[in-house]
Design a protein around this motif. Sequence first.
Motif, short mmCIF file in Angstrom:
data_model
loop_
_atom_site.label_atom_id
_atom_site.label_comp_id
_atom_site.label_asym_id
_atom_site.label_seq_id
_atom_site.Cartn_x
_atom_site.Cartn_y
_atom_site.Cartn_z
N UNK A 329 2.94 153.67 -21.61
CA UNK A 329 3.42 154.18 -22.78
C UNK A 329 4.55 155.10 -22.39
N UNK A 330 5.22 155.81 -21.71
CA UNK A 330 6.39 156.57 -21.58
C UNK A 330 7.80 155.92 -21.46
N UNK A 331 7.16 154.65 -20.94
CA UNK A 331 8.38 153.51 -20.84
C UNK A 331 9.00 152.82 -22.29
N UNK A 332 7.44 152.59 -23.08
CA UNK A 332 7.58 152.19 -24.25
C UNK A 332 8.62 153.01 -25.06
N UNK A 333 8.05 154.89 -24.93
CA UNK A 333 8.77 155.18 -26.04
C UNK A 333 10.16 155.58 -25.73
N UNK A 334 10.74 155.12 -25.34
CA UNK A 334 12.16 156.05 -24.55
C UNK A 334 12.99 154.57 -24.68
N UNK A 335 14.04 154.11 -25.53
CA UNK A 335 15.46 153.91 -25.67
C UNK A 335 16.08 152.98 -24.12
N UNK A 336 16.89 151.66 -24.28
CA UNK A 336 17.31 151.59 -22.99
C UNK A 336 18.44 152.48 -22.75
N UNK A 337 18.56 152.56 -21.85
CA UNK A 337 19.62 153.25 -20.93
C UNK A 337 21.18 153.72 -22.01
N UNK A 338 21.54 152.73 -22.55
CA UNK A 338 22.52 152.35 -23.41
C UNK A 338 22.56 153.13 -24.78
N UNK A 339 21.72 153.52 -25.07
CA UNK A 339 21.39 154.38 -26.05
C UNK A 339 21.18 156.34 -25.50
N UNK A 340 21.32 155.85 -24.20
CA UNK A 340 21.37 157.71 -23.87
C UNK A 340 22.11 158.82 -24.04
N UNK A 341 22.53 160.01 -24.46
CA UNK A 341 23.79 160.71 -25.34
C UNK A 341 25.08 159.77 -24.03
N UNK A 342 26.04 160.00 -25.43
CA UNK A 342 27.33 159.39 -24.46
C UNK A 342 27.25 157.84 -23.79
N UNK A 343 25.88 157.87 -24.55
CA UNK A 343 26.47 155.72 -23.91
C UNK A 343 26.74 155.22 -24.75
N UNK A 344 27.06 154.16 -25.04
CA UNK A 344 27.71 152.85 -25.73
C UNK A 344 26.82 152.63 -26.78
N UNK A 345 25.85 152.81 -27.32
CA UNK A 345 25.16 152.83 -28.15
C UNK A 345 24.59 151.17 -28.35
N UNK A 346 23.89 150.30 -27.98
CA UNK A 346 23.98 149.39 -27.82
C UNK A 346 24.82 148.40 -27.60
N UNK A 347 26.44 148.46 -27.81
CA UNK A 347 27.15 147.60 -27.54
C UNK A 347 27.34 146.75 -26.45
N UNK A 348 26.83 147.40 -25.35
CA UNK A 348 26.97 146.83 -24.65
C UNK A 348 25.16 145.32 -24.16
N UNK A 349 24.57 145.16 -24.99
CA UNK A 349 23.42 144.58 -24.73
C UNK A 349 23.67 143.70 -26.13
N UNK A 350 22.72 142.62 -25.57
CA UNK A 350 22.77 141.19 -25.70
C UNK A 350 21.46 140.22 -25.23
N UNK A 351 21.18 139.89 -26.88
CA UNK A 351 20.02 139.38 -27.24
C UNK A 351 19.77 138.29 -28.03
#
Length: 443
Positions: A329-351
């Motif tokens: 649950x701890x990991x489920x509740x957290x976004x990928x590191x890309x969405x951390x403050x100051x991060x690329x906000x998902x621009x470096x994620x491909x699905x």
Amino acid sequence: MASWWTGWNPIKFFPPYRGPYAVGTVDVEIPAADLPSPCDAPDDSQPTIAFRIFYPCQRPPNAEVDRPVRWIPQPQRATISSFAKFIGCNQKVAGALSYVPQQLYWIKLPAHRNAKLLDAPTSNGRWPVTVFSHGLAGSRNAYSQICGDLASNGMIVIALDHRDGSSPIQYVRATATSEAHIVPPVRIPHEPVTDAVYAARDKQLRIRCWEMAMAYEALVKIDRGHNIENLDSNTSRLRRERMEVLWQFADKMDIHRPGKVTWAGHSFGAATTVQLLKSIFYYKDRTESDGWALITPRPDAAIIQQIVPESTTLLLDMWCLPLKSPAQRFLWDRPLPSYAVGGPNGANILSVLSEAFQNWHDNLNTSGNKVSPDRGSTNGEAKRTPGPHMFYVGMSQHFNQSDFGILFPWIALRLTKAEEPERILELNTRAMVQVIREGGIEV
């Protein structure tokens, strides 16, 4: 007769890799005791770490007479029999099948064994690195087209063998303190989803995340020119040549700068990638009340400095059930590191999804939530980030992300209506390379 058989043969061979570079390959198996463990070894982890390296190489002058790199590893008949049993055949049928499909034994990769690594044309003289995690029924051999294609576009790709029971069979070589043995598949049902099923997948994820972190430690030692014992006898007939192949990677891999290693996986491997990145990135935030972590890295583990919000993340047909475990649950509740403050906000994620997974709505919704979480709301409307990149390819099935669609196109078309397997993998590779480029990695 030969031409008639070729026309009707349901098994094809690999097409050439599409990038500008020829591709070399070397198989590696290293005693785990020779590596600094980034965390405590999980229960039932194996005494060695195994992977295949795909890399840009100089085309050997006698490439036509090279010892080929076979898709099915030795012992081939036992491997085919194990795969037949994995998909549900009984012992007798699996044994019989291992004698019948002789065409399978001759399938080879369009890669050169133990070839000389090219000098990197990048600004720092090092090749970018991608680490790839396989899915259920997979192995380091099952994604040879994608991994080789990525290498032909100018990167070093590490295709892992996971010894968690998710493969039809895994061979573990002897070390100074352990005997050679086989890791058989672990039977875990997909349905019904019970606490026991989640616990079994958690156990596999712990092993997988540890293996990925250990592989990174192995790369660090190889890049620093340390003497590495390679147990894989298929690498070369000569021990000295095996060592020389690994020595050529010293000071050639861009693995020390934070965020420059790309993390990728298919299906269960995509879920593994997500949980690895979160486990490493958020380990300092955990408390005992958050439950049992998948892995808890030691403060001096090299991978802690590598995984940052800028780490490029490539997810092919992610299977989301393992992410839903109540124990995680701890990991489920957290976004990928890309969405951390100051991060690329998902621009470096491909699905990239197959059409089959696009139409599997429960998995699609979970995948979308984990890949592109809501970032609050404005005037009652969900606010989403500029990223990530999320696509699906029409007329594709789950196995189209692996080698199986290319090697068995006739069977795939008849049974699942999956079309154009080469085009599907080419689109995947193009998307992966482009997202890596946009992440600031020289490809």
